[in-house]
Design a protein around this motif. Sequence first.
Motif, short mmCIF file in Angstrom:
data_model
loop_
_atom_site.label_atom_id
_atom_site.label_comp_id
_atom_site.label_asym_id
_atom_site.label_seq_id
_atom_site.Cartn_x
_atom_site.Cartn_y
_atom_site.Cartn_z
N TRP A 219 0.83 -1.20 0.00
CA TRP A 219 0.00 0.00 0.00
C TRP A 219 0.87 1.26 0.00
O TRP A 219 0.56 2.22 -0.70
CB TRP A 219 -0.90 0.00 1.23
CG TRP A 219 -2.16 -0.77 1.06
CD1 TRP A 219 -2.52 -1.53 -0.03
CD2 TRP A 219 -3.24 -0.87 1.98
NE1 TRP A 219 -3.76 -2.09 0.18
CE2 TRP A 219 -4.23 -1.71 1.40
CE3 TRP A 219 -3.48 -0.34 3.24
CZ2 TRP A 219 -5.42 -2.00 2.04
CZ3 TRP A 219 -4.68 -0.64 3.89
CH2 TRP A 219 -5.64 -1.46 3.30
N ASN A 222 2.35 1.91 -3.44
CA ASN A 222 1.41 2.14 -4.53
C ASN A 222 0.44 3.28 -4.31
O ASN A 222 0.00 3.92 -5.27
CB ASN A 222 0.60 0.86 -4.80
CG ASN A 222 1.44 -0.25 -5.40
OD1 ASN A 222 2.19 -0.02 -6.33
ND2 ASN A 222 1.32 -1.44 -4.85
N TYR A 223 0.08 3.55 -3.07
CA TYR A 223 -1.01 4.48 -2.81
C TYR A 223 -0.61 5.72 -2.00
O TYR A 223 -1.37 6.67 -1.95
CB TYR A 223 -2.14 3.77 -2.06
CG TYR A 223 -2.74 2.61 -2.82
CD1 TYR A 223 -3.21 2.77 -4.12
CD2 TYR A 223 -2.86 1.34 -2.25
CE1 TYR A 223 -3.76 1.73 -4.83
CE2 TYR A 223 -3.41 0.29 -2.95
CZ TYR A 223 -3.86 0.48 -4.24
OH TYR A 223 -4.40 -0.55 -4.94
N TYR A 374 -6.30 6.89 1.91
CA TYR A 374 -5.68 6.95 0.58
C TYR A 374 -6.07 5.73 -0.25
O TYR A 374 -6.37 5.84 -1.44
CB TYR A 374 -4.16 7.03 0.71
CG TYR A 374 -3.64 8.34 1.24
CD1 TYR A 374 -4.08 9.56 0.74
CD2 TYR A 374 -2.68 8.36 2.25
CE1 TYR A 374 -3.60 10.76 1.22
CE2 TYR A 374 -2.19 9.56 2.74
CZ TYR A 374 -2.65 10.75 2.23
OH TYR A 374 -2.17 11.94 2.71
N LYS A 377 -9.72 5.90 -1.50
CA LYS A 377 -9.88 6.80 -2.65
C LYS A 377 -9.43 6.11 -3.94
O LYS A 377 -10.10 6.21 -4.97
CB LYS A 377 -9.08 8.07 -2.41
CG LYS A 377 -9.19 9.07 -3.55
CD LYS A 377 -8.37 10.31 -3.28
CE LYS A 377 -8.45 11.28 -4.44
NZ LYS A 377 -7.62 12.49 -4.22
N ASN A 378 -8.31 5.41 -3.89
CA ASN A 378 -7.81 4.74 -5.09
C ASN A 378 -8.68 3.56 -5.49
O ASN A 378 -8.92 3.32 -6.68
CB ASN A 378 -6.37 4.28 -4.86
CG ASN A 378 -5.36 5.39 -5.00
OD1 ASN A 378 -4.87 5.68 -6.08
ND2 ASN A 378 -5.06 6.06 -3.90
N GLU A 381 -11.82 4.62 -7.41
CA GLU A 381 -11.54 4.85 -8.83
C GLU A 381 -11.38 3.53 -9.57
O GLU A 381 -11.85 3.37 -10.70
CB GLU A 381 -10.28 5.70 -8.98
CG GLU A 381 -9.93 6.02 -10.42
CD GLU A 381 -8.67 6.86 -10.54
OE1 GLU A 381 -8.17 7.03 -11.66
OE2 GLU A 381 -8.18 7.33 -9.49
N THR A 382 -10.72 2.57 -8.92
CA THR A 382 -10.54 1.26 -9.55
C THR A 382 -11.87 0.59 -9.83
O THR A 382 -12.11 0.07 -10.93
CB THR A 382 -9.69 0.37 -8.64
OG1 THR A 382 -8.40 0.96 -8.45
CG2 THR A 382 -9.52 -1.02 -9.25
N ARG A 461 2.34 3.54 -11.07
CA ARG A 461 1.59 4.36 -10.12
C ARG A 461 0.87 5.51 -10.81
O ARG A 461 -0.21 5.90 -10.40
CB ARG A 461 2.54 4.90 -9.05
CG ARG A 461 3.03 3.86 -8.09
CD ARG A 461 4.06 4.43 -7.15
NE ARG A 461 3.50 5.54 -6.40
CZ ARG A 461 4.24 6.29 -5.57
NH1 ARG A 461 5.53 6.05 -5.44
NH2 ARG A 461 3.69 7.27 -4.91
N ARG A 464 -3.55 5.42 -15.57
CA ARG A 464 -4.98 5.28 -15.30
C ARG A 464 -5.33 3.81 -15.22
O ARG A 464 -4.80 2.96 -15.93
CB ARG A 464 -5.77 5.91 -16.44
CG ARG A 464 -5.58 7.40 -16.56
CD ARG A 464 -6.39 8.16 -15.57
NE ARG A 464 -7.81 7.97 -15.83
CZ ARG A 464 -8.75 8.37 -14.99
NH1 ARG A 464 -8.42 8.92 -13.85
NH2 ARG A 464 -10.01 8.19 -15.28
#
Length: 729
Positions: A219, A222-223, A374, A377-378, A381-382, A461, A464
């Motif tokens: 994490w 990546n995030y 965090y 939030k990611n 979007e995924t 990272r 999109r």
Amino acid sequence: LMAAAPLYCVCRQPYDVSRFMIECDICKDWFHGSCVQVEEHQAVDIDVYHCPNCHVLHGPSLMKKRKNWHRHDYTEPDDRTRPVQAGTSVFVRELQARSFPSADEILVRMQGHQVTPKYLEKHSFLSPIMVPQLDGLGLKLPPPSFSIEDVEHYVGGDKIIDVIDVARQADSKIKLSEFVKYYYNPNRPKVLNVISLEFSDTKMAELVEVPDVARKMSWVENYWPDDSFFPKPFVQKYCLMGVEGSYTDFHIDFGGTSVWYHVLWGEKIFYLIKPTPGNLALYEAWSSSPNQSEMFFGDKVDKCYKCIVRQGTTLLIPTGWIHAVLTSQDCMAFGGNFLHNLNIGMQLRCYEMERRLKTPDLFKFPYFEAICWYVAKNLLETLKELREDNFQPPVYLMEGVKALTCALKSWLKREVEYEVPDHIKPNNLIKELTKEIRHQEPMKSQGSGGVWSVTRSTAERGTRVHRMARRLRDHGASRTPSNLDILELHTREVLRRLEVAPFHEDTTLCSRVNGKFKKTSASSTATAGRGLDNDLRLVLCNGLFMESVKSELRKEASRHSDLLDSVSESSCTTQVMPSTCSSRLMLCGVRNGAVSCSVCVHVMLDWNGHGIAEPCVTPPPRHVPYSQDELRPLKHLNKNCRARLSQQIQENKNFMDSQGNSSEAWSDNPQNTEISLLPPFHPSKRPASNPPPISNQATKGKRPKKGMATAKQRLGKILRINSHGRFFV
């Protein structure tokens, strides 16, 4: 005036909370341990302390006398009535003499190249993994000759490190240079263990690279944003230095993190316990017990497995596993912790357990709640991108998002301060996550074409998420092709094979086509004799134009109505995916025969403007992508079908001629005036695209569906690419 701060020690400095101090039992003054050469772990062995000044008059300090070897407080009388406590020399001897079930029952032995995020996503990460060799892991380490002195060289002797006094199971601070002296002392007065030397901010970090699987799944890697208000947690690179007899009691790594260990030299023994709900409940009760050190937790569970990790071996322990560690030989090991998407629920459960047990912040994952925001939030979007691309999220991800959403809700209800990043709107994020979970539930029940992997590497990272999903689809992700995919492949193939002669011939052909579609009788006569092989047809797929032509043919030719009705019914029952194809137009310049379409009905106009409804030469519905050979209809139309089409064209022509001039019938009908039969403009001269859809209460505020919105754009792009070297209708 403010009163001056009192001064202490021989250095006459004010009190500093970060520095260890000891009180003289004679003069009652306080002294810094570093100023009087007394380490923190040594102070507990002093019974009466004399400072340097009092030492001259009263002699040296008096030390405690040992009375037992099985209690943390070795000054207790040795009456054998008190149980053995964890970490003492008696405990370690008894532990080494005990027998345990072999860890072979639970271990997954693998080669380094096999341990990948893709493998763990497919087979889960629920059991410990042992890798006997370093090759293929992506793990970079110093050579086995790397020594404790080398650690001091790269990290710095003045660095303050945490050490554990094993016999007392208590931690204290010491300079690294002092530990090096202790380690090389042939007569070590006690057993000290170093398990928390994180060296990411030192020169030694350049000598170590974590395993690829830990880096790609982490994490933090990546995030965690670079511009975060909170400092980035460094928990990936630890150096563990322990002497023989070191013992760490049963624990779960902070935040439920997974952990990797590699023994550079020496040997360690792990005692592993599965994180079942029952075992976790027992662990929480044991951890909160006042006599915890007197109870061996391995005796409270069904099975406690013994796992020996020798030199050169790497061990990966999943989320939530309860384990203790014994150093059977002087040992140096490297390890690291990482959070990931595979076991989000278990990670959150371990964190909540730490909160209930009131674990000090020093022993918790740094800014655990912040990184959860965090990640949320990611992952939102995924999930949106996966839904728009019609990919089904993995089960572990959906379960993890549900658990994460519940945790975020509970954290917001707390009255105490919580770690929410400034740029995140917590209530809105939770609302969006809840909505996305509801959207994904119908997809799960209906099933979808593919499952996408959500693990991202460091190099990915900034990309999109939908770009990754499309890349997987293009590389053969197994799912049923949509009508748009078939249309695109079909159009590309037709344009590739449609080779028209020189440009002046194209101009002549264009003028002829213009003439035919404008119903000029002269050009109609000039082209009446052209055969089927040289016809240029406009093919439309079961849409609005189909309905218009059908109504016109019904009015002018009652005997054709039955045929159209039967064809229309068959198209509604046999097409592969009518919902998409019925709203799209396919323009194909075709020579040498009819075109095989992805749906079931064509309307074809010959050179005289006559409309013919004809079922497509379409293979049975299928659920795999069409190959290139199957998308080449120009060479694979059977002769019988071509003869039948030619015969129907001629019959229709004769019938229309008997009813009058077909061009007049078309021009006189006001219903057909809105449908232009002129050849389309060149892509560079085409009028503006269709106006945007009308906004109303039903559509206001809804997220547009990207795949549906870009259908004409994708087809237009194909046409523009081929427009420079070819002429087509």
